[in-house]
Design a protein around this motif. Structure first.
Motif, PDB file in Angstrom:
ATOM      1  N   CYS A 155       1.764  -8.932 -11.605  1.00  0.00           N
ATOM      2  CA  CYS A 155       3.221  -7.811 -10.497  1.00  0.00           C
ATOM      3  C   CYS A 155       3.366  -6.760 -10.959  1.00  0.00           C
ATOM      4  O   CYS A 155       4.597  -6.698 -12.530  1.00  0.00           O
ATOM      5  CB  CYS A 155       3.907  -9.403 -10.532  1.00  0.00           C
ATOM      6  SG  CYS A 155       5.209  -9.279 -10.040  1.00  0.00           S
ATOM      7  N   GLU A 156       3.792  -5.947  -9.985  1.00  0.00           N
ATOM      8  CA  GLU A 156       4.495  -4.585 -10.740  1.00  0.00           C
ATOM      9  C   GLU A 156       6.130  -4.962 -11.201  1.00  0.00           C
ATOM     10  O   GLU A 156       6.433  -5.920 -10.501  1.00  0.00           O
ATOM     11  CB  GLU A 156       4.539  -4.338  -9.411  1.00  0.00           C
ATOM     12  CG  GLU A 156       3.754  -2.987 -10.329  1.00  0.00           C
ATOM     13  CD  GLU A 156       3.227  -1.563 -11.044  1.00  0.00           C
ATOM     14  OE1 GLU A 156       4.339  -1.543 -11.814  1.00  0.00           O
ATOM     15  OE2 GLU A 156       2.451  -1.365 -11.139  1.00  0.00           O
ATOM     16  N   LYS A 157       6.812  -4.568 -12.161  1.00  0.00           N
ATOM     17  CA  LYS A 157       7.983  -4.982 -11.883  1.00  0.00           C
ATOM     18  C   LYS A 157       8.908  -4.230 -10.941  1.00  0.00           C
ATOM     19  O   LYS A 157       8.656  -3.550 -10.537  1.00  0.00           O
ATOM     20  CB  LYS A 157       8.807  -4.238 -13.530  1.00  0.00           C
ATOM     21  CG  LYS A 157       8.860  -2.717 -13.940  1.00  0.00           C
ATOM     22  CD  LYS A 157       9.791  -2.328 -12.690  1.00  0.00           C
ATOM     23  CE  LYS A 157      10.172  -0.516 -13.206  1.00  0.00           C
ATOM     24  NZ  LYS A 157      11.734  -0.307 -12.495  1.00  0.00           N
ATOM     25  N   HIS A 216       8.261 -10.049  -3.992  1.00  0.00           N
ATOM     26  CA  HIS A 216       7.736 -10.775  -4.882  1.00  0.00           C
ATOM     27  C   HIS A 216       7.591 -12.575  -5.503  1.00  0.00           C
ATOM     28  O   HIS A 216       6.930 -12.842  -5.594  1.00  0.00           O
ATOM     29  CB  HIS A 216       7.769  -9.497  -6.257  1.00  0.00           C
ATOM     30  CG  HIS A 216       7.886  -8.693  -6.794  1.00  0.00           C
ATOM     31  ND1 HIS A 216       7.472  -8.130  -7.224  1.00  0.00           N
ATOM     32  CD2 HIS A 216       7.173  -7.477  -5.590  1.00  0.00           C
ATOM     33  CE1 HIS A 216       7.252  -6.997  -7.249  1.00  0.00           C
ATOM     34  NE2 HIS A 216       6.776  -6.875  -5.869  1.00  0.00           N
ATOM     35  N   GLU A 217       8.506 -12.935  -5.467  1.00  0.00           N
ATOM     36  CA  GLU A 217       8.841 -14.404  -5.705  1.00  0.00           C
ATOM     37  C   GLU A 217       8.017 -15.174  -4.352  1.00  0.00           C
ATOM     38  O   GLU A 217       6.734 -15.922  -5.056  1.00  0.00           O
ATOM     39  CB  GLU A 217      10.275 -14.965  -5.655  1.00  0.00           C
ATOM     40  CG  GLU A 217      10.316 -16.208  -6.152  1.00  0.00           C
ATOM     41  CD  GLU A 217      11.613 -16.993  -5.528  1.00  0.00           C
ATOM     42  OE1 GLU A 217      11.631 -18.295  -5.817  1.00  0.00           O
ATOM     43  OE2 GLU A 217      12.891 -15.980  -5.372  1.00  0.00           O
ATOM     44  N   ALA A 225       1.276  -0.955   0.102  1.00  0.00           N
ATOM     45  CA  ALA A 225       0.509  -0.103  -0.100  1.00  0.00           C
ATOM     46  C   ALA A 225       0.179   1.146   0.128  1.00  0.00           C
ATOM     47  O   ALA A 225       0.301   2.430   0.475  1.00  0.00           O
ATOM     48  CB  ALA A 225      -1.132   0.123   1.064  1.00  0.00           C
ATOM     49  N   GLY A 226       2.246   1.216  -0.619  1.00  0.00           N
ATOM     50  CA  GLY A 226       2.944   2.388  -0.879  1.00  0.00           C
ATOM     51  C   GLY A 226       2.137   3.064  -1.522  1.00  0.00           C
ATOM     52  O   GLY A 226       1.352   3.006  -2.422  1.00  0.00           O
ATOM     53  N   ALA A 236       2.368  -4.974  -5.353  1.00  0.00           N
ATOM     54  CA  ALA A 236       2.789  -3.719  -6.122  1.00  0.00           C
ATOM     55  C   ALA A 236       3.476  -3.337  -5.067  1.00  0.00           C
ATOM     56  O   ALA A 236       3.763  -2.085  -4.295  1.00  0.00           O
ATOM     57  CB  ALA A 236       2.526  -2.547  -5.690  1.00  0.00           C
ATOM     58  N   SER A 237       4.278  -4.950  -4.068  1.00  0.00           N
ATOM     59  CA  SER A 237       5.071  -5.048  -2.899  1.00  0.00           C
ATOM     60  C   SER A 237       6.582  -4.717  -3.354  1.00  0.00           C
ATOM     61  O   SER A 237       6.484  -4.312  -4.591  1.00  0.00           O
ATOM     62  CB  SER A 237       4.362  -5.974  -1.841  1.00  0.00           C
ATOM     63  OG  SER A 237       5.075  -6.999  -2.845  1.00  0.00           O
TER      64      SER A 237
END
Length: 337
Positions: free
Chosen positions: A96-98, A80-81, A12-13, A74-75
């Motif tokens: 998934c965001e980059k 992410h993994e 939630a950033g 979006a963390s």
């Protein structure tokens, strides 16, 4: 199809909060069902005023929350993994965001895990593929009207770098978008990287090698250069010019409001990526929601996320060694064509 897609947003950033707003206010066919963030108050602030959202500190709790049918990650990249593998275990589609996973070894583990499932679940957030200008350039290059692409000249400038930004992050964070854009625009893999650095700008934090000049070689014999300058001081600029056998095409020249007064003119310059690529983010998430509700996965996938991480790692080695570094990609699983 009439039921809204319940999305669990992880993080939630800055980016996560913007996606929460987007799903709630802009995108059709979806709702925010759950949010996970270690900072509970930040998560509660991001969903303030949105009904029916559960807030969690743990990823698993958010994925298992009632009504969740898909995940938007979006963390921070290192998380992410684990989140992707948890989504796979539940059969949940993911945007998934980059970076998909910062380290290529971890990214490859995600590719292999998805390949074992035998179906795609992941779309990676390379939103430039959804930008109108990039889309027009891609269509033009694919049409062959300008002949074979020979070079791409790219510019990536930010106003300033955030605290803790490192010299390596100019390549593996900022230039990662150019890595994917070049692969997509040209339809070629990037095979080698060289990084040159001028004297750092006086505006760069102490020890930060900024700007940098990154040169990629491709499997089709083209060259891609990127000027990355994350402390330009004046604005956020992303430009790309394709030089082809029979012509050139350039995108990224701002077409914004120009104010003329007192013997001068002033043109507005975007200050960050959420402004410059607002429409692209909206289109990306809407396309993902539409495809997910139909049981499909489109757009850049796990293989694209892995390739970007592998190229970025080679780029960081090139920065550190000052030499040309070859990109070593694993064999592409059949799932990714």
């Amino acid at each position: 199809m009439s039921e809204l897609l319940g999305v669990a947003v992880l993080g939630a950033g800055h980016m996560g909060a913007d996606h929460i707003r987007r799903i709630d206010q802009v995108v059709s066919g979806a709702r925010v069902a759950a949010v996970a963030d270690p900072e509970t108050e930040r998560a509660k602030g991001a969903v303030a005023g949105i009904d029916g959202v559960s807030v969690h500190t743990e990823v698993a709790a958010a994925l298992d929350a009632p009504g969740v049918g898909a995940v938007l990650i979006a963390s921070p990249g290192p998380a992410h993994e684990e989140a992707l593998l948890a989504a796979f275990a539940r059969g949940l589609p993911v945007l998934c965001e980059k970076p998909m996973v910062p380290e290529s070894a971890g990214a490859l583990r995600v590719v292999e895990a998805e390949a074992r499932l035998g179906r795609r679940l992941v779309q990676v957030g390379f939103m430039r593929r959804y930008d109108a200008e990039y889309g027009r350039l891609k269509s033009l290059l694919d049409s062959g009207q300008l002949g074979r692409p020979l070079m791409l000249h790219c510019t990536h400038r930010n106003v300033s770098s955030p605290p803790g930004f490192t010299s390596a992050m100019l390549v593996n964070s900022s230039v990662s978008h150019e890595i994917d854009a070049a692969r997509w625009l040209l339809g070629q893999e990037l095979t080698a990287v060289t990084v040159r650095r001028p004297q750092p700008s006086a505006h760069a934090p102490q020890g930060l090698l900024d700007p940098q000049f990154v040169l990629f070689e491709t499997s089709g014999g083209a060259l891609v250069d990127v000027e990355v300058f994350v402390n330009s001081g004046f604005g956020y600029q992303v430009r790309c010019e394709a030089v082809c056998e029979s012509g050139t095409a350039r995108i990224g020249d701002e077409h914004t409001m120009v104010v003329t007064r007192s013997g001068g003119a002033c043109e507005e310059v975007a200050q960050d990526y959420l402004v410059r690529f607002a429409d692209a983010y909206d289109r990306e998430v809407q396309t993902w929601v539409d495809a997910t509700r139909e049981g499909r996965v489109t757009g850049p996938g796990a293989w694209d996320g892995y390739a970007a991480s592998a190229v970025a790692e080679a780029g960081v080695r090139a920065l550190e060694t000052g030499g040309r570094v070859a990109v070593d990609l694993a064999p592409r699983p059949d799932l990714y064509g």
